[in-house]
Design a protein around this motif. Structure first.
Motif, PDB file in Angstrom:
ATOM      1  N   ILE A   7       0.836  -1.206   0.000  1.00 44.99           N
ATOM      2  CA  ILE A   7       0.000   0.000   0.000  1.00 44.99           C
ATOM      3  C   ILE A   7       0.867   1.251   0.000  1.00 44.99           C
ATOM      4  N   CYS A   8       1.897   1.246   0.823  1.00 44.92           N
ATOM      5  CA  CYS A   8       2.794   2.408   0.875  1.00 44.92           C
ATOM      6  C   CYS A   8       3.511   2.613  -0.459  1.00 44.92           C
ATOM      7  N   THR A   9       3.881   1.541  -1.113  1.00 42.51           N
ATOM      8  CA  THR A   9       4.537   1.634  -2.420  1.00 42.51           C
ATOM      9  C   THR A   9       3.589   2.222  -3.450  1.00 42.51           C
ATOM     10  N   LYS A  10       2.330   1.846  -3.403  1.00 44.29           N
ATOM     11  CA  LYS A  10       1.341   2.357  -4.360  1.00 44.29           C
ATOM     12  C   LYS A  10       1.047   3.835  -4.166  1.00 44.29           C
ATOM     13  N   ARG A  11       1.420   4.373  -3.016  1.00 44.78           N
ATOM     14  CA  ARG A  11       1.222   5.809  -2.785  1.00 44.78           C
ATOM     15  C   ARG A  11       1.994   6.648  -3.802  1.00 44.78           C
ATOM     16  N   PRO A  52      -3.623  11.075  -0.146  1.00 48.64           N
ATOM     17  CA  PRO A  52      -3.843  11.964   1.005  1.00 48.64           C
ATOM     18  C   PRO A  52      -5.335  12.165   1.312  1.00 48.64           C
ATOM     19  N   VAL A  53      -6.148  12.209   0.268  1.00 46.19           N
ATOM     20  CA  VAL A  53      -7.595  12.355   0.460  1.00 46.19           C
ATOM     21  C   VAL A  53      -8.159  11.085   1.089  1.00 46.19           C
ATOM     22  N   GLN A  54      -7.704   9.940   0.584  1.00 46.49           N
ATOM     23  CA  GLN A  54      -8.155   8.660   1.144  1.00 46.49           C
ATOM     24  C   GLN A  54      -7.780   8.559   2.617  1.00 46.49           C
ATOM     25  N   LYS A  55      -6.590   9.029   2.944  1.00 45.82           N
ATOM     26  CA  LYS A  55      -6.151   8.987   4.339  1.00 45.82           C
ATOM     27  C   LYS A  55      -7.006   9.922   5.195  1.00 45.82           C
ATOM     28  N   LEU A  56      -7.252  11.093   4.700  1.00 42.80           N
ATOM     29  CA  LEU A  56      -8.059  12.069   5.424  1.00 42.80           C
ATOM     30  C   LEU A  56      -9.478  11.545   5.684  1.00 42.80           C
ATOM     31  N   LYS A  76      -7.617   3.050   4.545  1.00 45.02           N
ATOM     32  CA  LYS A  76      -8.367   2.403   5.636  1.00 45.02           C
ATOM     33  C   LYS A  76      -7.773   1.024   5.914  1.00 45.02           C
ATOM     34  N   THR A  77      -7.453   0.310   4.847  1.00 49.67           N
ATOM     35  CA  THR A  77      -6.832  -1.005   4.982  1.00 49.67           C
ATOM     36  C   THR A  77      -5.460  -0.886   5.634  1.00 49.67           C
ATOM     37  N   LEU A  78      -4.686   0.121   5.220  1.00 48.15           N
ATOM     38  CA  LEU A  78      -3.359   0.334   5.798  1.00 48.15           C
ATOM     39  C   LEU A  78      -3.453   0.578   7.300  1.00 48.15           C
ATOM     40  N   LYS A  79      -4.447   1.329   7.709  1.00 44.53           N
ATOM     41  CA  LYS A  79      -4.625   1.621   9.133  1.00 44.53           C
ATOM     42  C   LYS A  79      -4.824   0.324   9.930  1.00 44.53           C
TER      43      LYS A  79
END
Length: 95
Positions: A22-26, A33-37, A44-47
């Protein structure tokens, strides 16, 4: 022992791999950033994966602290000092 914690280690390994992906796909997804916000999508999956990783690390640190305390107590009971005790441990012993 080792076999008892195997499911936890497998879960950690899967979460670590998925979190890394997931971090690599960033790098290729400008919407992260919007998805994280908004706590949606991959973020959400990363969290969820980060929660598993953090719990696993905290458990290791806790076990290491308990192990160190037992060894320290055993050493103090035998000799009355703990001069060389800290020199024999790895980085995790510092936590």
């Amino acid at each position: 022992g080792t076999i008892a914690c195997a499911p936890q280690e497998v879960q950690f390994s899967k979460s670590f791999d998925e979190g890394f992906q997931i971090c690599t796909k960033r790098f290729f997804d400008v919407t992260w950033p919007v998805q994280k916000l908004l706590n949606i999508g991959r973020e959400k999956t990363l969290k969820k994966h980060l929660k598993i990783i953090n719990e696993f690390a905290k458990d290791i640190i806790h076990k290491k602290k308990e192990h160190f305390k037992r060894l320290q107590q055993k050493k103090l009971n035998k000799s009355g000092n703990d001069e060389n005790l800290k020199e024999r441990y790895d980085l995790m012993s510092l936590f």
